[in-house]
Motif scaffolding. Structure first.
Motif, short mmCIF file in Angstrom:
data_model
loop_
_atom_site.label_atom_id
_atom_site.label_comp_id
_atom_site.label_asym_id
_atom_site.label_seq_id
_atom_site.Cartn_x
_atom_site.Cartn_y
_atom_site.Cartn_z
N VAL A 1 0.59 -1.61 0.49
CA VAL A 1 0.48 -0.03 -0.10
C VAL A 1 1.13 1.31 -0.47
O VAL A 1 0.55 2.20 -1.20
CB VAL A 1 -0.36 0.08 0.71
N LEU A 2 1.62 1.18 0.96
CA LEU A 2 2.67 2.55 1.34
C LEU A 2 3.84 2.17 -0.08
O LEU A 2 3.71 3.79 -0.63
CB LEU A 2 3.97 2.21 2.35
N LYS A 3 4.01 1.55 -0.72
CA LYS A 3 4.68 1.47 -2.00
C LYS A 3 4.08 2.29 -3.47
O LYS A 3 4.62 3.23 -3.90
CB LYS A 3 5.68 0.09 -2.52
N MET A 4 2.69 1.91 -3.40
CA MET A 4 1.75 2.58 -4.11
C MET A 4 1.87 3.84 -3.76
O MET A 4 2.06 4.33 -4.97
CB MET A 4 0.47 1.26 -3.77
N ILE A 5 1.51 4.62 -2.62
CA ILE A 5 1.57 5.68 -2.54
C ILE A 5 2.42 6.89 -2.72
O ILE A 5 2.57 7.81 -3.60
CB ILE A 5 1.40 5.16 -0.61
N SER A 6 3.80 5.52 -2.54
CA SER A 6 4.82 6.68 -2.92
C SER A 6 5.42 6.79 -4.68
O SER A 6 6.28 7.74 -4.96
CB SER A 6 6.28 6.05 -2.62
N HIS A 7 5.04 5.57 -5.06
CA HIS A 7 4.57 5.80 -6.90
C HIS A 7 3.86 6.89 -7.26
O HIS A 7 4.08 7.65 -8.09
CB HIS A 7 4.55 4.50 -7.27
N ILE A 8 2.59 6.93 -6.32
CA ILE A 8 1.51 7.85 -7.39
C ILE A 8 1.43 9.20 -6.30
O ILE A 8 0.80 10.45 -7.81
CB ILE A 8 -0.39 7.10 -7.31
N ALA A 9 2.15 9.48 -5.02
CA ALA A 9 2.21 10.52 -4.72
C ALA A 9 2.88 12.00 -6.33
O ALA A 9 1.89 13.21 -6.04
CB ALA A 9 2.27 10.49 -3.97
N PRO A 10 3.98 11.63 -6.62
CA PRO A 10 5.02 12.71 -7.18
C PRO A 10 3.33 12.53 -8.18
O PRO A 10 3.53 13.95 -9.53
CB PRO A 10 6.11 12.13 -7.19
N SER A 11 2.67 11.37 -8.79
CA SER A 11 1.92 11.56 -10.26
C SER A 11 0.73 12.86 -10.12
O SER A 11 0.49 13.32 -10.67
CB SER A 11 2.19 10.05 -10.88
N PHE A 12 0.65 12.27 -9.06
CA PHE A 12 -0.99 13.39 -8.88
C PHE A 12 -0.09 14.86 -8.14
O PHE A 12 -1.09 15.87 -9.03
CB PHE A 12 -1.67 12.99 -7.55
N GLY A 13 0.60 15.28 -8.11
CA GLY A 13 0.81 16.69 -7.44
C GLY A 13 1.55 16.58 -9.14
O GLY A 13 1.20 18.16 -9.44
N LEU A 14 1.96 16.16 -10.70
CA LEU A 14 2.15 16.25 -11.48
C LEU A 14 0.88 16.67 -12.44
O LEU A 14 0.52 17.55 -12.67
CB LEU A 14 2.89 15.34 -12.42
N ILE A 15 0.09 16.09 -11.62
CA ILE A 15 -1.42 16.50 -12.42
C ILE A 15 -2.08 17.49 -11.83
O ILE A 15 -2.91 18.36 -12.88
CB ILE A 15 -2.23 15.19 -12.06
N GLY A 16 -1.72 18.14 -10.51
CA GLY A 16 -1.78 19.22 -10.36
C GLY A 16 -1.50 20.42 -10.97
O GLY A 16 -1.70 21.43 -11.34
#
Length: 274
Positions: free
Chosen positions: A149-164
């Motif tokens: 779960v944490l591994k997924m969060i570490s991968h998608i958090a920067p992606s959502f930052g880029l989307i923002g």
């Protein structure tokens, strides 16, 4: 115990100082008003939570929270396990394997209790080993669920930052004639990337490291217990049970053989620690 408590205090102090330095560097560069952007927070947290809920069951998410808490609070007592199995070995030597039934009912550690049940039910060490190894693999897979779960969060958090950031840039380009909108969208665009990086690198990744260490500690504990149970099943001596479990610890953590506590030649009364 005093040394461990002192080390923990030093660690907490160092973490506190470093967190203050990071906060100071952030707020020293930008104002709190510019740093706190509700719109950016909404897309980051909503995106992360939505992705995690879709990817994992609620049971896994609940286990993740509990395991993160356990990684900070649970203390694995290797010494207690070694002494417990050492005494168990002496009891089996003295009274036979069926004498441990009362201890099985009192045991609260699930892996050790299951191992004691196998010791009580089976006579062949190879059968016990096969079952315990499969049990350890199953437990290991369950422990890695929160890690994933944490591994997924570490991968998608920067992606959502880029989307923002992209949304902010679109808003900026769509309102080139409005100065206030340009500034608002620019701040939103840059802060979104910052939020994504902070969540990934200062929350998810450190917690992943902590959970990995917690998993490794549990795997070592179970391996030690399995080794001790197998030696008892082979009718090995209490001294060998103690030494072969003890040698699996780091050299600095190894125990002295408790000669003053146990007189094996006279088979005095032993009490198993529950």
């Amino acid at each position: 115990m005093k040394i461990e408590g002192k080390d923990q205090y030093i660690k907490i102090t160092v973490i506190g100082i470093l967190v203050l330095l990071i906060v100071h560097s952030l707020l020293g560069s930008i104002s709190f008003k510019a740093f706190f952007n509700l719109t950016a927070l909404e897309i980051i947290f909503a995106g992360i939570i939505l992705s995690v809920i879709i990817s994992f069951s609620f049971d896994t998410l609940i286990v993740t929270v509990k395991m993160i808490h356990a990684s900070f609070t649970d203390k694995i007592d290797y010494a207690g396990d070694i002494h417990k199995l050492h005494q168990l070995s002496a009891k089996v030597k003295r009274e036979g394997v069926l004498s441990i039934q009362s201890e099985i009912e009192l045991e609260t550690q699930t892996f050790l209790r299951d191992a004691m049940i196998l010791l009580n039910d089976y006579k062949k060490p190879e059968v016990i080993r096969d079952i315990l190894e499969k049990d350890m693999e199953s437990r290991r897979a369950n422990l890695y669920r929160p890690y994933n779960v944490l591994k997924m969060i570490s991968h998608i958090a920067p992606s959502f930052g880029l989307i923002g950031t992209l949304i902010g840039m679109i808003g900026l380009l769509s309102n080139m004639d409005k100065t206030d909108m340009i500034m608002n969208n620019m701040a939103y665009a840059l802060v979104s990337t910052l939020y994504g990086g902070l969540i990934a690198n200062f929350v998810a990744v450190p917690l992943m490291g902590r959970l990995k260490e917690y998993i490794d500690r549990n795997m070592l504990r179970w391996a030690m217990i399995m080794e001790g149970i197998l030696l008892i099943a082979q009718n090995d001596s209490p001294r060998n049970v103690f030494d072969k479990m003890n040698v699996m610890l780091k050299e600095s953590e190894r125990l002295e053989y408790p000669r003053s506590r146990v007189e094996e030649r006279n088979w005095t009364t032993y009490e198993l620690e529950s």
